[in-house]
Design an enzyme around this catalytic site. Sequence first.
Site, PDB file in Angstrom:
ATOM      1  N   THR A 169      85.852  20.801 124.910  1.00 56.84           N
ATOM      2  CA  THR A 169      85.048  21.587 126.049  1.00 56.84           C
ATOM      3  C   THR A 169      85.852  22.596 126.734  1.00 56.84           C
ATOM      4  OG1 THR A 169      83.141  21.624 127.739  1.00 56.84           O
ATOM      5  CG2 THR A 169      84.948  19.813 127.814  1.00 56.84           C
ATOM      6  N   LEU A 214      89.950  18.083 127.218  1.00 53.12           N
ATOM      7  CA  LEU A 214      89.499  18.669 128.668  1.00 53.12           C
ATOM      8  C   LEU A 214      90.761  19.498 128.804  1.00 53.12           C
ATOM      9  CD1 LEU A 214      88.294  15.436 130.732  1.00 53.12           C
ATOM     10  CD2 LEU A 214      86.839  17.085 129.184  1.00 53.12           C
ATOM     11  N   VAL A 226      94.535  16.663 126.742  1.00 53.41           N
ATOM     12  CA  VAL A 226      94.596  17.853 127.691  1.00 53.41           C
ATOM     13  C   VAL A 226      94.970  19.017 126.984  1.00 53.41           C
ATOM     14  CG1 VAL A 226      95.723  18.580 129.754  1.00 53.41           C
ATOM     15  CG2 VAL A 226      95.325  16.118 129.280  1.00 53.41           C
ATOM     16  N   LYS A 227      94.149  20.085 127.172  1.00 54.60           N
ATOM     17  CA  LYS A 227      94.260  21.322 126.608  1.00 54.60           C
ATOM     18  C   LYS A 227      95.215  22.165 127.224  1.00 54.60           C
ATOM     19  CE  LYS A 227      90.466  23.334 124.820  1.00 54.60           C
ATOM     20  NZ  LYS A 227      88.840  23.616 124.691  1.00 54.60           N
ATOM     21  N   ILE A 228      96.250  22.624 127.024  1.00 50.80           N
ATOM     22  CA  ILE A 228      97.194  23.567 127.326  1.00 50.80           C
ATOM     23  C   ILE A 228      97.386  24.970 126.582  1.00 50.80           C
ATOM     24  CG2 ILE A 228      99.496  23.570 128.214  1.00 50.80           C
ATOM     25  CD1 ILE A 228      98.342  21.365 129.434  1.00 50.80           C
TER      26      ILE A 228
END
EC number: 2.2.1.2
Length: 327
Positions: free
Chosen positions: A34, A95, A131-133
């Site tokens: 998402t 996320l 964790v999206k970076i």
Amino acid sequence: MSSQFEQLKLLSVLVCDTGDPELVKSSGSQDATTNPSLILKVAQEPKYQEMLTEAIAWGIRQNGDDVQTLTFVLDKIQVNFGLEILKCIPGRVSLEIDARLSFNTEAMVQRAIFLSELFVASGGDKKRLLVKIPGTWEGIQAVEILEKQGISCNVTLIFNLIQAIAAAKAKATLISPFVGRIYDWWIAAYGDEGYSIDTDPGVASVSNIYTYYKKFDIPTQIMAASFRSKEQVLALAGCDLLTVSPKLLDELKKDQSSVTKKLDVAEAKKLDVQPVELTESVFRFLMNEDAMATEKLAEGIRIFSGDTQILEAAVTEFIKQIAAQDA
């Protein structure tokens, strides 16, 4: 014969790309992704008001200033939706941190740590969080720091092989190359004449990354993302993971045509591929040489930043309403 969805599940891990837990539940996927854009679409729906209200109340209780409160609330909203999504799948959820931090390594590290700690404190299993970076140079340096601290990262907005190589060097858990956005750029720049699924530039980009990774036994997983058609999804059958919208997943479920594996580790190892020596200057130069990658990375950051600001505005109004009720 089984559906294309069931056949594809034997070749790749299927991931549902949405912010809506109900759609994730009905998707039958392993993982979910998402982002602020997707959460924005569902966060204000009546059925999710309780999650939104709880996040706002929690943020207010932290007794920060207005900026801190907003940050607390936005991350808590993501965590609430992430935890709800995890009730519907056996795997992981991705996320995203605030895209406005994309060029500040230290700030991204701090925000990712906060998001991870909040996720665990709220009852989540750290092993089920990615964790999206963003795939900026600064973002990838943050990934290297975070992975060493046990925070698994999904490097997003990948448009170029050099980004993928840098993410691998940083020992990222996973990368997300954007098939559809690459295709969009080429169509906008040169028109749609002459492109078939076999010459689709987005498909070709992911295939090249896959070949490089498998040739050199790179453990970072590849999750192809941002699909515009079912045909693009099928053209990458065999990729480690495929994150697909609920709409396209439904199309795959309705079609019983045969699915052929397109990406294969053994075949990739046979190809003549030379390793790239990575430095910051090489990264920046090769990104600068690639107009598509440069423009789509910048655009992606702007889009996610803009959606975060819209979500902030909506949350600010909710906070004002709650404050007025308590006055």
